[in-house]
Design a protein around this motif. Structure first.
Motif, PDB file in Angstrom:
ATOM      1  N   ARG A 286       0.832  -1.222   0.125  1.00 52.83           N
ATOM      2  CA  ARG A 286      -0.078  -0.050   0.046  1.00 52.83           C
ATOM      3  C   ARG A 286       0.818   1.332  -0.019  1.00 52.83           C
ATOM      4  O   ARG A 286       0.560   2.227  -0.787  1.00 52.83           O
ATOM      5  CB  ARG A 286      -0.855  -0.156   1.366  1.00 52.83           C
ATOM      6  N   VAL A 287       1.889   1.243   0.840  1.00 49.28           N
ATOM      7  CA  VAL A 287       2.736   2.486   0.745  1.00 49.28           C
ATOM      8  C   VAL A 287       3.430   2.435  -0.596  1.00 49.28           C
ATOM      9  O   VAL A 287       3.412   3.872  -0.994  1.00 49.28           O
ATOM     10  CB  VAL A 287       4.027   2.129   1.832  1.00 49.28           C
ATOM     11  N   LEU A 288       3.896   1.457  -1.107  1.00 48.85           N
ATOM     12  CA  LEU A 288       4.564   1.573  -2.537  1.00 48.85           C
ATOM     13  C   LEU A 288       3.414   2.200  -3.596  1.00 48.85           C
ATOM     14  O   LEU A 288       3.908   2.981  -4.472  1.00 48.85           O
ATOM     15  CB  LEU A 288       5.212   0.335  -2.962  1.00 48.85           C
ATOM     16  N   LEU A 289       2.312   1.852  -3.533  1.00 53.57           N
ATOM     17  CA  LEU A 289       1.258   2.233  -4.346  1.00 53.57           C
ATOM     18  C   LEU A 289       0.918   3.684  -4.158  1.00 53.57           C
ATOM     19  O   LEU A 289       0.729   4.313  -5.324  1.00 53.57           O
ATOM     20  CB  LEU A 289       0.024   1.470  -4.207  1.00 53.57           C
ATOM     21  N   GLU A 290       0.963   4.111  -2.999  1.00 54.90           N
ATOM     22  CA  GLU A 290       0.727   5.535  -2.509  1.00 54.90           C
ATOM     23  C   GLU A 290       1.851   6.365  -3.313  1.00 54.90           C
ATOM     24  O   GLU A 290       1.827   7.429  -3.609  1.00 54.90           O
ATOM     25  CB  GLU A 290       0.701   5.837  -1.096  1.00 54.90           C
TER      26      GLU A 290
ATOM     27  N   ARG B 239      -5.977   2.838 -12.360  1.00 56.25           N
ATOM     28  CA  ARG B 239      -5.474   1.460 -12.010  1.00 56.25           C
ATOM     29  C   ARG B 239      -4.911   1.388 -10.653  1.00 56.25           C
ATOM     30  O   ARG B 239      -5.178   0.677  -9.872  1.00 56.25           O
ATOM     31  CB  ARG B 239      -4.360   1.065 -12.885  1.00 56.25           C
ATOM     32  N   LEU B 240      -4.185   2.574 -10.090  1.00 52.07           N
ATOM     33  CA  LEU B 240      -3.585   2.397  -8.805  1.00 52.07           C
ATOM     34  C   LEU B 240      -4.645   2.751  -7.754  1.00 52.07           C
ATOM     35  O   LEU B 240      -4.547   1.872  -6.480  1.00 52.07           O
ATOM     36  CB  LEU B 240      -2.669   3.829  -8.443  1.00 52.07           C
ATOM     37  N   GLY B 241      -5.760   3.321  -7.952  1.00 51.79           N
ATOM     38  CA  GLY B 241      -6.577   3.374  -7.125  1.00 51.79           C
ATOM     39  C   GLY B 241      -7.643   1.972  -6.930  1.00 51.79           C
ATOM     40  O   GLY B 241      -7.682   1.675  -5.842  1.00 51.79           O
ATOM     41  N   GLU B 242      -7.604   1.215  -8.162  1.00 51.52           N
ATOM     42  CA  GLU B 242      -8.032  -0.156  -8.184  1.00 51.52           C
ATOM     43  C   GLU B 242      -7.219  -0.992  -7.250  1.00 51.52           C
ATOM     44  O   GLU B 242      -7.778  -1.730  -6.458  1.00 51.52           O
ATOM     45  CB  GLU B 242      -8.334  -0.706  -9.353  1.00 51.52           C
TER      46      GLU B 242
ATOM     47  N   VAL C  75      -6.054  -3.910  -2.149  1.00 53.83           N
ATOM     48  CA  VAL C  75      -5.290  -4.004  -0.864  1.00 53.83           C
ATOM     49  C   VAL C  75      -5.760  -3.804   0.408  1.00 53.83           C
ATOM     50  O   VAL C  75      -5.723  -4.405   1.253  1.00 53.83           O
ATOM     51  CB  VAL C  75      -4.053  -3.199  -1.193  1.00 53.83           C
ATOM     52  N   ASP C  76      -6.625  -2.651   0.248  1.00 54.87           N
ATOM     53  CA  ASP C  76      -7.429  -2.312   1.570  1.00 54.87           C
ATOM     54  C   ASP C  76      -8.274  -3.403   1.829  1.00 54.87           C
ATOM     55  O   ASP C  76      -8.396  -3.878   3.153  1.00 54.87           O
ATOM     56  CB  ASP C  76      -8.139  -0.911   1.369  1.00 54.87           C
ATOM     57  N   ARG C  77      -8.996  -3.812   0.885  1.00 56.37           N
ATOM     58  CA  ARG C  77      -9.818  -4.907   1.245  1.00 56.37           C
ATOM     59  C   ARG C  77      -9.129  -6.294   1.811  1.00 56.37           C
ATOM     60  O   ARG C  77      -9.950  -6.849   2.652  1.00 56.37           O
ATOM     61  CB  ARG C  77     -10.747  -5.311  -0.135  1.00 56.37           C
TER      62      ARG C  77
END
Length: 70
Positions: A26-30, A50-53, A58-60
């Protein structure tokens, strides 16, 4: 009887490891989302979607692991 406890401990350790990996992802995606701001508009829009998806997924998974723990 200790075999059951050991398995439970192994499962918890595995879940903790997965949770840690997901949080790191999640950190890397942010970070990727922040870097995408320098891209051309059409590429930025697609990448941010795509990053939002990916972040939602990941949050789920993080919530799913937390629910299974507690």
């Amino acid at each position: 009887m200790t075999g059951g406890r050991e398995r439970g401990s192994d499962i918890r350790q595995m879940a903790e490891s997965q949770l840690s990996e997901l949080q790191n992802m999640r950190v890397l995606l942010e970070e990727a989302r922040g870097l995408s701001r320098n891209l051309a508009y059409h590429r930025k829009t697609r990448l941010e979607a795509r990053l939002g998806e990916a972040l939602e997924e990941v949050d789920r998974q993080i919530e799913e692991l937390r629910s299974a723990r507690g």
